[in-house]
Design a protein around this motif. Structure first.
Motif, short mmCIF file in Angstrom:
data_model
loop_
_atom_site.label_atom_id
_atom_site.label_comp_id
_atom_site.label_asym_id
_atom_site.label_seq_id
_atom_site.Cartn_x
_atom_site.Cartn_y
_atom_site.Cartn_z
N LEU A 251 2.04 6.54 -6.84
CA LEU A 251 0.43 7.41 -6.90
C LEU A 251 1.47 8.87 -6.68
CD1 LEU A 251 -2.23 7.63 -8.24
CD2 LEU A 251 -2.68 7.82 -5.83
N LEU A 252 2.21 9.73 -5.98
CA LEU A 252 2.54 10.35 -5.52
C LEU A 252 3.66 11.05 -6.16
CD1 LEU A 252 2.27 13.30 -3.39
CD2 LEU A 252 4.34 11.57 -1.91
N SER B 137 1.49 11.89 -9.92
CA SER B 137 0.89 13.09 -9.27
C SER B 137 2.07 14.22 -9.87
CB SER B 137 0.11 13.26 -8.92
OG SER B 137 -0.73 11.70 -8.94
N SER C 153 1.30 -1.61 0.80
CA SER C 153 -0.59 -0.36 -0.41
C SER C 153 0.78 0.89 0.62
CB SER C 153 -1.34 -0.13 1.12
OG SER C 153 -1.48 1.33 1.58
N TYR C 154 1.82 1.15 0.45
CA TYR C 154 3.00 2.30 1.12
C TYR C 154 3.95 2.30 -0.61
CZ TYR C 154 6.47 5.25 2.26
OH TYR C 154 7.92 6.20 2.07
N LEU D 213 2.27 1.48 -3.64
CA LEU D 213 1.49 2.23 -4.66
C LEU D 213 0.86 3.50 -4.43
CD1 LEU D 213 -0.62 -0.49 -4.31
CD2 LEU D 213 0.62 0.41 -6.46
N LYS D 214 0.67 4.21 -2.84
CA LYS D 214 0.96 5.60 -2.48
C LYS D 214 2.18 6.59 -3.05
CE LYS D 214 -2.60 4.63 1.39
NZ LYS D 214 -2.93 5.34 2.71
N LEU D 215 3.17 6.00 -2.77
CA LEU D 215 4.16 6.59 -3.18
C LEU D 215 4.53 7.04 -5.04
CD1 LEU D 215 6.58 8.00 -2.25
CD2 LEU D 215 7.95 5.49 -2.66
#
Length: 311
Positions: free
Chosen positions: A14-15, A18, A7-8, A10-12
């Motif tokens: 995505l960040l 973006s 999850s970490y 994937l979030k990183l």
């Protein structure tokens, strides 16, 4: 890898994506604003000037360096522009032609090379010279897409369309090298005695190349010729294709083939490759396919005379 780590990541990811996307758009819109205020130079300013003035012109020259350096258009019309640009071919010129106003009487003089028009390897890559306008001009965008030059990375990261032109844009924004109020697109070539000596040496050592065994009109060229012919007929424009003089043209087969094809298509074509054959002074030339300013002025007078006979 446990769920928290995944999850970490994937979030990183995505960040990062973006932020990269946002930075790209910020850079792009900054460059777009810069480009809109540049009207000099081959990195985009000359095209911008043409697009700004095109609706008010009655005579337009299009093509490669052999249009740019050979036609002193202001001698033909005060409301004219020479949009010839070094290294360009039919895709670049035809795309700009399609941006012209509808139903307005204009004369279009477009340079075409028999050699390149019969080149089976031509893919329309010269349209890349208009890439920075992809997201600003629908005509350019449509032509880019039709040729399949809309790479996925350029679709995502718009600033990539400015690759190779940024330094030129900055230079021409802060230090334009001419006044657009007195510039009409024609760029004469002034030669020195040393350049004449070098050209003479080149001619003395030149090895003649045989004609290609496969001489067939390139399908991209043919498609563009058909499209611009129709566009001009439907929009009150006189289209004239021409080929500028060549010092030594050792293959005439391509000239004959192109002339016959254009005749079949009812497209007016002036093949002037042998224009100087009876008086081939080196004072008229920079190299085998480019005229000096002296040669260009003489050639322009001939073009003007031919145009006057059409009236």
């Amino acid at each position: 890898m446990n769920k928290d780590n995944l999850s970490y990541i994937l979030k990183l990811t995505l960040l990062v994506v973006s932020i990269t996307y946002a930075l790209d758009k910020a850079v792009y819109f900054g460059l777009e604003t810069l480009n809109k205020n540049v009207y000099t130079g081959a990195s985009g300013g000359k095209v911008n000037q043409f697009l700004k003035e095109k609706d008010n012109l009655d005579f337009i020259v299009l093509g490669s360096s052999r249009a740019n350096h050979h036609i002193d258009n202001i001698k033909i019309s005060k409301k004219s522009f020479n949009m010839g640009l070094d290294g360009t071919k039919i895709a670049f010129s035809a795309t700009l032609l399609k941006t012209l106003p509808l139903n307005k009487e204009q004369i279009i003089l477009l340079h075409i090379s028999p050699k390149y028009s019969l080149d089976s390897n031509y893919k329309g890559d010269d349209i890349a010279g208009l890439s920075k306008l992809y997201h600003q001009n629908n005509t350019i965008k449509n032509e880019y897409n039709t040729l399949g030059k809309n790479k996925i990375m350029n679709q995502i990261f718009w600033s990539l369309n400015f690759n190779g032109t940024v330094m030129g844009l900055f230079k021409n924004y802060f230090s334009p090298n001419y006044d657009i109020n007195t510039y009409f697109g024609y760029d004469p070539i002034y030669i020195t005695d040393e350049q004449k000596r070098i050209f003479k040496t080149v001619l003395e050592n030149k090895v003649n190349e045989p004609c290609s065994n496969e001489l067939k009109l390139n399908p991209i060229y043919e498609q563009y010729l058909d499209e611009i012919s129709l566009f001009c007929k439907e929009n009150n424009k006189k289209l004239i294709l021409f080929t500028a003089p060549i010092y030594q043209d050792n293959c005439k087969d391509d000239d004959y083939i192109l002339s016959n094809l254009l005749s079949q298509k009812n497209i007016e074509y002036w093949n002037m490759t042998t224009f100087f054959n009876n008086n081939n002074s080196l004072d008229y030339w920079r190299d085998n396919s480019h005229l000096s300013n002296t040669g260009a002025e003489i050639f322009t007078d001939s073009i003007k005379s031919k145009l006057n006979k059409l009236k």
